[in-house]
Design a protein around this motif. Sequence first.
Motif, PDB file in Angstrom:
ATOM      1  N   ILE A   1       8.990  -5.060  -6.954  1.00 21.31           N
ATOM      2  CA  ILE A   1      10.263  -4.522  -7.056  1.00 21.31           C
ATOM      3  C   ILE A   1      10.161  -2.927  -8.010  1.00 21.31           C
ATOM      4  N   ASP A   2       9.653  -3.733  -8.420  1.00 19.12           N
ATOM      5  CA  ASP A   2       8.869  -1.840  -9.116  1.00 19.12           C
ATOM      6  C   ASP A   2       8.023  -1.106  -8.108  1.00 19.12           C
ATOM      7  N   GLN A   3       7.780  -1.333  -7.514  1.00 18.94           N
ATOM      8  CA  GLN A   3       6.117  -0.486  -6.394  1.00 18.94           C
ATOM      9  C   GLN A   3       6.861  -0.305  -4.689  1.00 18.94           C
ATOM     10  N   VAL A   4       7.617  -0.837  -4.411  1.00 15.09           N
ATOM     11  CA  VAL A   4       7.436  -1.087  -3.124  1.00 15.09           C
ATOM     12  C   VAL A   4       9.323   0.179  -2.955  1.00 15.09           C
ATOM     13  N   ASP A   5       9.010   0.511  -1.853  1.00 11.29           N
ATOM     14  CA  ASP A   5      10.096   1.694  -1.578  1.00 11.29           C
ATOM     15  C   ASP A   5      10.661   1.234   0.091  1.00 11.29           C
ATOM     16  N   THR A   6       9.546   0.604   1.405  1.00 11.86           N
ATOM     17  CA  THR A   6       9.876   0.512   2.157  1.00 11.86           C
ATOM     18  C   THR A   6       9.194  -0.309   2.580  1.00 11.86           C
ATOM     19  N   VAL A   7      10.075  -1.578   3.226  1.00 14.60           N
ATOM     20  CA  VAL A   7       9.595  -3.204   3.819  1.00 14.60           C
ATOM     21  C   VAL A   7       9.525  -2.758   4.891  1.00 14.60           C
ATOM     22  N   SER A   8       8.228  -3.272   5.517  1.00 15.57           N
ATOM     23  CA  SER A   8       8.010  -3.101   7.244  1.00 15.57           C
ATOM     24  C   SER A   8       7.875  -4.651   7.854  1.00 15.57           C
ATOM     25  N   MET A   9       8.673  -5.439   8.342  1.00 18.39           N
ATOM     26  CA  MET A   9       8.107  -6.106   8.774  1.00 18.39           C
ATOM     27  C   MET A   9       8.221  -6.485  10.134  1.00 18.39           C
ATOM     28  N   THR A  10       7.189  -7.874  10.208  1.00 15.87           N
ATOM     29  CA  THR A  10       6.507  -8.316  11.159  1.00 15.87           C
ATOM     30  C   THR A  10       6.504  -8.963  12.323  1.00 15.87           C
ATOM     31  N   ILE A  11       6.811  -9.546  12.948  1.00 17.56           N
ATOM     32  CA  ILE A  11       6.767 -11.020  13.473  1.00 17.56           C
ATOM     33  C   ILE A  11       5.099 -10.647  14.788  1.00 17.56           C
ATOM     34  N   VAL A  12       4.283 -11.690  14.494  1.00 20.51           N
ATOM     35  CA  VAL A  12       3.225 -11.324  15.842  1.00 20.51           C
ATOM     36  C   VAL A  12       3.438 -13.131  16.619  1.00 20.51           C
ATOM     37  N   GLN A  13       3.315 -13.063  17.694  1.00 19.56           N
ATOM     38  CA  GLN A  13       3.299 -14.314  18.409  1.00 19.56           C
ATOM     39  C   GLN A  13       2.605 -13.796  19.594  1.00 19.56           C
ATOM     40  N   PRO A  14       1.448 -14.715  19.316  1.00 14.79           N
ATOM     41  CA  PRO A  14       0.044 -14.597  19.687  1.00 14.79           C
ATOM     42  C   PRO A  14      -0.073 -15.665  21.626  1.00 14.79           C
ATOM     43  N   ARG A  15       0.917 -16.224  21.584  1.00 13.49           N
ATOM     44  CA  ARG A  15       1.340 -16.586  22.360  1.00 13.49           C
ATOM     45  C   ARG A  15       1.966 -16.061  23.693  1.00 13.49           C
TER      46      ARG A  15
ATOM     47  N   HIS B   1       1.220  -0.766  -0.082  1.00 17.73           N
ATOM     48  CA  HIS B   1      -0.239  -0.332  -0.058  1.00 17.73           C
ATOM     49  C   HIS B   1       0.810   1.140  -0.395  1.00 17.73           C
ATOM     50  N   ASP B   2       0.302   1.750  -0.369  1.00 23.49           N
ATOM     51  CA  ASP B   2       1.170   3.251  -1.177  1.00 23.49           C
ATOM     52  C   ASP B   2       2.813   3.202  -1.338  1.00 23.49           C
ATOM     53  N   GLY B   3       3.219   2.182  -1.707  1.00 25.87           N
ATOM     54  CA  GLY B   3       4.821   1.756  -1.587  1.00 25.87           C
ATOM     55  C   GLY B   3       5.441   1.524  -0.341  1.00 25.87           C
ATOM     56  N   ILE B   4       4.902   1.262   1.076  1.00 27.95           N
ATOM     57  CA  ILE B   4       5.341  -0.020   2.016  1.00 27.95           C
ATOM     58  C   ILE B   4       4.851  -1.191   1.843  1.00 27.95           C
ATOM     59  N   LEU B   5       5.756  -2.341   1.769  1.00 31.34           N
ATOM     60  CA  LEU B   5       5.195  -3.446   1.790  1.00 31.34           C
ATOM     61  C   LEU B   5       5.379  -3.633   2.968  1.00 31.34           C
ATOM     62  N   HIS B   6       4.132  -4.591   3.492  1.00 24.90           N
ATOM     63  CA  HIS B   6       3.711  -5.853   5.117  1.00 24.90           C
ATOM     64  C   HIS B   6       3.716  -6.764   4.427  1.00 24.90           C
ATOM     65  N   VAL B   7       5.572  -7.853   5.412  1.00 25.93           N
ATOM     66  CA  VAL B   7       5.301  -8.812   5.210  1.00 25.93           C
ATOM     67  C   VAL B   7       5.587  -9.542   6.836  1.00 25.93           C
ATOM     68  N   ILE B   8       4.316 -10.030   7.295  1.00 26.40           N
ATOM     69  CA  ILE B   8       3.776  -9.865   8.552  1.00 26.40           C
ATOM     70  C   ILE B   8       3.590 -12.662   9.047  1.00 26.40           C
ATOM     71  N   ASP B   9       4.753 -12.340   9.442  1.00 28.57           N
ATOM     72  CA  ASP B   9       5.263 -13.755  10.397  1.00 28.57           C
ATOM     73  C   ASP B   9       4.175 -14.246  11.146  1.00 28.57           C
ATOM     74  N   LEU B  10       3.693 -15.099  11.363  1.00 24.32           N
ATOM     75  CA  LEU B  10       3.588 -15.361  12.767  1.00 24.32           C
ATOM     76  C   LEU B  10       4.142 -16.522  13.502  1.00 24.32           C
ATOM     77  N   LYS B  11       4.636 -16.248  14.216  1.00 22.54           N
ATOM     78  CA  LYS B  11       4.985 -16.954  14.806  1.00 22.54           C
ATOM     79  C   LYS B  11       4.126 -17.966  16.363  1.00 22.54           C
ATOM     80  N   TYR B  12       4.309 -19.393  16.193  1.00 24.90           N
ATOM     81  CA  TYR B  12       2.939 -19.836  17.374  1.00 24.90           C
ATOM     82  C   TYR B  12       3.742 -20.293  18.668  1.00 24.90           C
ATOM     83  N   GLY B  13       5.076 -20.210  18.603  1.00 26.14           N
ATOM     84  CA  GLY B  13       6.175 -21.155  19.730  1.00 26.14           C
ATOM     85  C   GLY B  13       5.530 -19.693  21.137  1.00 26.14           C
ATOM     86  N   GLN B  14       6.194 -20.458  22.451  1.00 26.14           N
ATOM     87  CA  GLN B  14       5.438 -19.628  23.072  1.00 26.14           C
ATOM     88  C   GLN B  14       7.506 -19.521  24.211  1.00 26.14           C
ATOM     89  N   GLY B  15       8.212 -20.723  24.231  1.00 30.15           N
ATOM     90  CA  GLY B  15       9.394 -21.141  24.609  1.00 30.15           C
ATOM     91  C   GLY B  15      10.428 -19.682  24.217  1.00 30.15           C
TER      92      GLY B  15
END
Length: 229
Positions: free
Chosen positions: A146-160, A109-123
């Motif tokens: 590549i032609d649409q991205v200016d910034t890469v936002s990388m997120t880890i979601v570890q719900p437990r 969205h608007d040149g920002i690429l969001h990459v979200i990774d689920l981590k289910y572990g709790q240790g």
Amino acid sequence: ASKAHRWMSCPGSIMLESTFADETSFFAAEGTAAHALAEECLLKQKPPEHFIGVEFEGFIVDKDMANHVAMYVDFCNGQEGDEKHVELRVDYSQWATGGFGTADFVTLHDGILHVIDLKYGQGLKVNANRNEQLMLYGLGAAYEFIDQVDTVSMTIVQPRLDHIDTYSMRAKDLFKWADDVVKPAALSTMRPDPVFNPSKKACHFCKAKPTCRALAKHNYDLPLGSFDN
């Protein structure tokens, strides 16, 4: 990509680990089931509670799993995006031969690429800052768009562990990291005499550590350094 923290710091581990059979632990299998549930929820746009009692990858979804996966699903659904991708296969073989991974959720969205990774572990709490696996997912996804991205936002979601962590960088800096760090590290793993570099992070989940001479020497030398004579 999931072993990048190991092969990028200890090139010899790839060759040594290849002699051991792959084994799946209960916790890894449980994580696979949680990912399958999350994928189904995002694709069908149904809440995880809808699937309580349903089997995914050998596990029956209970209230706890549904509640934890809901945290990740809600976070993904809350991202703006012109296009959204679930379980997107990303390719970074330009920098590491055969290099690939699967990004759990990607949106642009608007040149920002969001990459979200689920981590289910709790240790072990997993942070996004300079996380090699997450950066490789970001690299592959950025190369895809590549032609649409200016910034890469990388997120880890570890719900437990009630943990959400984000790390962002310019796409051009991510590509520079790939050229300067990833490519040389990948080439080092294919040398006939790769370097071994034992460390707490690299060795933690390494299958070869019971027979690794470099680790044994490291552990032997460590206490000797505390003696004067």
